[in-house]
Motif scaffolding. Structure first.
Motif, PDB file in Angstrom:
ATOM      1  N   ALA A 128       1.761   6.875  -6.817  1.00 34.41           N
ATOM      2  CA  ALA A 128       0.745   7.883  -7.134  1.00 34.41           C
ATOM      3  C   ALA A 128       1.280   9.285  -6.847  1.00 34.41           C
ATOM      4  O   ALA A 128       1.045  10.217  -7.618  1.00 34.41           O
ATOM      5  CB  ALA A 128      -0.523   7.620  -6.327  1.00 34.41           C
ATOM      6  N   ARG A 129       2.007   9.424  -5.750  1.00 27.70           N
ATOM      7  CA  ARG A 129       2.571  10.733  -5.392  1.00 27.70           C
ATOM      8  C   ARG A 129       3.614  11.158  -6.424  1.00 27.70           C
ATOM      9  O   ARG A 129       3.643  12.313  -6.846  1.00 27.70           O
ATOM     10  CB  ARG A 129       3.182  10.675  -3.995  1.00 27.70           C
ATOM     11  CG  ARG A 129       3.631  12.016  -3.491  1.00 27.70           C
ATOM     12  CD  ARG A 129       3.996  12.026  -2.012  1.00 27.70           C
ATOM     13  NE  ARG A 129       4.866  10.953  -1.595  1.00 27.70           N
ATOM     14  CZ  ARG A 129       4.481   9.913  -0.837  1.00 27.70           C
ATOM     15  NH1 ARG A 129       3.236   9.823  -0.420  1.00 27.70           N
ATOM     16  NH2 ARG A 129       5.334   8.976  -0.494  1.00 27.70           N
TER      17      ARG A 129
ATOM     18  N   ALA B  81       3.291  15.471 -12.849  1.00 33.49           N
ATOM     19  CA  ALA B  81       2.294  16.329 -13.488  1.00 33.49           C
ATOM     20  C   ALA B  81       2.492  17.776 -13.060  1.00 33.49           C
ATOM     21  O   ALA B  81       2.405  18.693 -13.880  1.00 33.49           O
ATOM     22  CB  ALA B  81       0.883  15.852 -13.125  1.00 33.49           C
ATOM     23  N   SER B  82       2.800  17.981 -11.806  1.00 33.96           N
ATOM     24  CA  SER B  82       3.037  19.332 -11.304  1.00 33.96           C
ATOM     25  C   SER B  82       4.266  19.949 -11.968  1.00 33.96           C
ATOM     26  O   SER B  82       4.249  21.123 -12.358  1.00 33.96           O
ATOM     27  CB  SER B  82       3.229  19.291  -9.787  1.00 33.96           C
ATOM     28  OG  SER B  82       3.573  20.552  -9.286  1.00 33.96           O
ATOM     29  N   LEU B  83       5.324  19.163 -12.115  1.00 35.92           N
ATOM     30  CA  LEU B  83       6.533  19.671 -12.760  1.00 35.92           C
ATOM     31  C   LEU B  83       6.278  19.997 -14.227  1.00 35.92           C
ATOM     32  O   LEU B  83       6.784  20.997 -14.747  1.00 35.92           O
ATOM     33  CB  LEU B  83       7.667  18.651 -12.641  1.00 35.92           C
ATOM     34  CG  LEU B  83       8.219  18.467 -11.232  1.00 35.92           C
ATOM     35  CD1 LEU B  83       9.204  17.301 -11.206  1.00 35.92           C
ATOM     36  CD2 LEU B  83       8.882  19.737 -10.754  1.00 35.92           C
ATOM     37  N   ARG B  84       5.480  19.171 -14.904  1.00 37.19           N
ATOM     38  CA  ARG B  84       5.165  19.456 -16.307  1.00 37.19           C
ATOM     39  C   ARG B  84       4.365  20.751 -16.427  1.00 37.19           C
ATOM     40  O   ARG B  84       4.609  21.557 -17.331  1.00 37.19           O
ATOM     41  CB  ARG B  84       4.410  18.280 -16.932  1.00 37.19           C
ATOM     42  CG  ARG B  84       5.308  17.090 -17.233  1.00 37.19           C
ATOM     43  CD  ARG B  84       4.591  16.028 -18.054  1.00 37.19           C
ATOM     44  NE  ARG B  84       3.473  15.418 -17.354  1.00 37.19           N
ATOM     45  CZ  ARG B  84       3.594  14.435 -16.465  1.00 37.19           C
ATOM     46  NH1 ARG B  84       4.771  13.949 -16.167  1.00 37.19           N
ATOM     47  NH2 ARG B  84       2.535  13.928 -15.881  1.00 37.19           N
ATOM     48  N   ARG B  85       3.396  20.976 -15.504  1.00 36.87           N
ATOM     49  CA  ARG B  85       2.635  22.230 -15.528  1.00 36.87           C
ATOM     50  C   ARG B  85       3.559  23.414 -15.315  1.00 36.87           C
ATOM     51  O   ARG B  85       3.469  24.425 -16.014  1.00 36.87           O
ATOM     52  CB  ARG B  85       1.553  22.225 -14.443  1.00 36.87           C
ATOM     53  CG  ARG B  85       0.333  21.417 -14.794  1.00 36.87           C
ATOM     54  CD  ARG B  85      -0.802  21.672 -13.819  1.00 36.87           C
ATOM     55  NE  ARG B  85      -0.453  21.396 -12.438  1.00 36.87           N
ATOM     56  CZ  ARG B  85      -0.571  20.211 -11.837  1.00 36.87           C
ATOM     57  NH1 ARG B  85      -1.033  19.176 -12.511  1.00 36.87           N
ATOM     58  NH2 ARG B  85      -0.232  20.056 -10.580  1.00 36.87           N
ATOM     59  N   ARG B  86       4.472  23.292 -14.359  1.00 41.79           N
ATOM     60  CA  ARG B  86       5.410  24.375 -14.079  1.00 41.79           C
ATOM     61  C   ARG B  86       6.283  24.660 -15.298  1.00 41.79           C
ATOM     62  O   ARG B  86       6.490  25.810 -15.679  1.00 41.79           O
ATOM     63  CB  ARG B  86       6.306  24.007 -12.900  1.00 41.79           C
ATOM     64  CG  ARG B  86       7.259  25.146 -12.532  1.00 41.79           C
ATOM     65  CD  ARG B  86       8.497  24.680 -11.846  1.00 41.79           C
ATOM     66  NE  ARG B  86       9.244  23.799 -12.742  1.00 41.79           N
ATOM     67  CZ  ARG B  86      10.164  22.959 -12.348  1.00 41.79           C
ATOM     68  NH1 ARG B  86      10.457  22.845 -11.078  1.00 41.79           N
ATOM     69  NH2 ARG B  86      10.811  22.201 -13.193  1.00 41.79           N
ATOM     70  N   ASP B  87       6.763  23.607 -15.943  1.00 41.96           N
ATOM     71  CA  ASP B  87       7.613  23.786 -17.115  1.00 41.96           C
ATOM     72  C   ASP B  87       6.855  24.469 -18.245  1.00 41.96           C
ATOM     73  O   ASP B  87       7.391  25.351 -18.913  1.00 41.96           O
ATOM     74  CB  ASP B  87       8.172  22.448 -17.591  1.00 41.96           C
ATOM     75  CG  ASP B  87       9.185  21.863 -16.621  1.00 41.96           C
ATOM     76  OD1 ASP B  87       9.660  22.613 -15.747  1.00 41.96           O
ATOM     77  OD2 ASP B  87       9.484  20.664 -16.734  1.00 41.96           O
TER      78      ASP B  87
ATOM     79  N   GLU C  96       0.833  -1.206   0.000  1.00 44.78           N
ATOM     80  CA  GLU C  96       0.000   0.000   0.000  1.00 44.78           C
ATOM     81  C   GLU C  96       0.867   1.255   0.000  1.00 44.78           C
ATOM     82  O   GLU C  96       0.565   2.222  -0.707  1.00 44.78           O
ATOM     83  CB  GLU C  96      -0.930   0.002   1.207  1.00 44.78           C
ATOM     84  CG  GLU C  96      -2.037  -1.021   1.104  1.00 44.78           C
ATOM     85  CD  GLU C  96      -2.842  -1.159   2.380  1.00 44.78           C
ATOM     86  OE1 GLU C  96      -2.471  -0.525   3.406  1.00 44.78           O
ATOM     87  OE2 GLU C  96      -3.842  -1.894   2.359  1.00 44.78           O
ATOM     88  N   ARG C  97       1.953   1.238   0.774  1.00 52.00           N
ATOM     89  CA  ARG C  97       2.852   2.394   0.785  1.00 52.00           C
ATOM     90  C   ARG C  97       3.523   2.581  -0.566  1.00 52.00           C
ATOM     91  O   ARG C  97       3.678   3.708  -1.039  1.00 52.00           O
ATOM     92  CB  ARG C  97       3.906   2.250   1.873  1.00 52.00           C
ATOM     93  CG  ARG C  97       3.374   2.668   3.241  1.00 52.00           C
ATOM     94  CD  ARG C  97       4.475   2.691   4.231  1.00 52.00           C
ATOM     95  NE  ARG C  97       4.733   1.281   4.567  1.00 52.00           N
ATOM     96  CZ  ARG C  97       5.640   0.854   5.389  1.00 52.00           C
ATOM     97  NH1 ARG C  97       6.437   1.699   5.984  1.00 52.00           N
ATOM     98  NH2 ARG C  97       5.779  -0.415   5.644  1.00 52.00           N
ATOM     99  N   ALA C  98       3.918   1.498  -1.202  1.00 50.58           N
ATOM    100  CA  ALA C  98       4.562   1.589  -2.518  1.00 50.58           C
ATOM    101  C   ALA C  98       3.583   2.145  -3.551  1.00 50.58           C
ATOM    102  O   ALA C  98       3.959   2.980  -4.383  1.00 50.58           O
ATOM    103  CB  ALA C  98       5.080   0.217  -2.952  1.00 50.58           C
ATOM    104  N   ALA C  99       2.321   1.725  -3.485  1.00 53.91           N
ATOM    105  CA  ALA C  99       1.310   2.240  -4.410  1.00 53.91           C
ATOM    106  C   ALA C  99       1.078   3.735  -4.168  1.00 53.91           C
ATOM    107  O   ALA C  99       0.955   4.520  -5.122  1.00 53.91           O
ATOM    108  CB  ALA C  99       0.006   1.466  -4.259  1.00 53.91           C
ATOM    109  N   ALA C 100       1.034   4.136  -2.903  1.00 52.25           N
ATOM    110  CA  ALA C 100       0.859   5.559  -2.577  1.00 52.25           C
ATOM    111  C   ALA C 100       2.053   6.369  -3.058  1.00 52.25           C
ATOM    112  O   ALA C 100       1.890   7.489  -3.568  1.00 52.25           O
ATOM    113  CB  ALA C 100       0.664   5.732  -1.071  1.00 52.25           C
ATOM    114  N   ASP C 101       3.247   5.823  -2.919  1.00 52.51           N
ATOM    115  CA  ASP C 101       4.449   6.510  -3.399  1.00 52.51           C
ATOM    116  C   ASP C 101       4.389   6.709  -4.914  1.00 52.51           C
ATOM    117  O   ASP C 101       4.696   7.792  -5.410  1.00 52.51           O
ATOM    118  CB  ASP C 101       5.709   5.724  -3.050  1.00 52.51           C
ATOM    119  CG  ASP C 101       6.028   5.759  -1.564  1.00 52.51           C
ATOM    120  OD1 ASP C 101       5.457   6.596  -0.839  1.00 52.51           O
ATOM    121  OD2 ASP C 101       6.860   4.926  -1.133  1.00 52.51           O
TER     122      ASP C 101
END
Length: 64
Positions: free
Chosen positions: A36-37, A43-49, A29-34
């Protein structure tokens, strides 16, 4: 970019981790959450770029 061949140690560690994740629900579960994060960070970095490079849709206002 060059890719190196995995060493026998790399293969062993990857196999041991995969085996552990197959049996340990908490770690799985932790690996799946990682993952996803990390996807959200990407996605955030692509928006910033796109913003920094001026690739966002140009906003114009009509002048009459």
């Amino acid at each position: 970019m060059t890719t190196s061949t995995p060493t026998p140690g790399d293969i062993y560690v990857a196999a041991a981790r995969a085996d552990h994740l197959a049996h340990c629900v908490n770690c799985r579960e932790r690996a799946a959450a990682d993952e996803a994060r990390y996807a959200e960070y990407g996605a955030s970095l692509r928006r910033r770029d796109r913003r920094q490079l001026g690739l966002r849709g140009a906003r114009t206002t009509e002048v009459s």
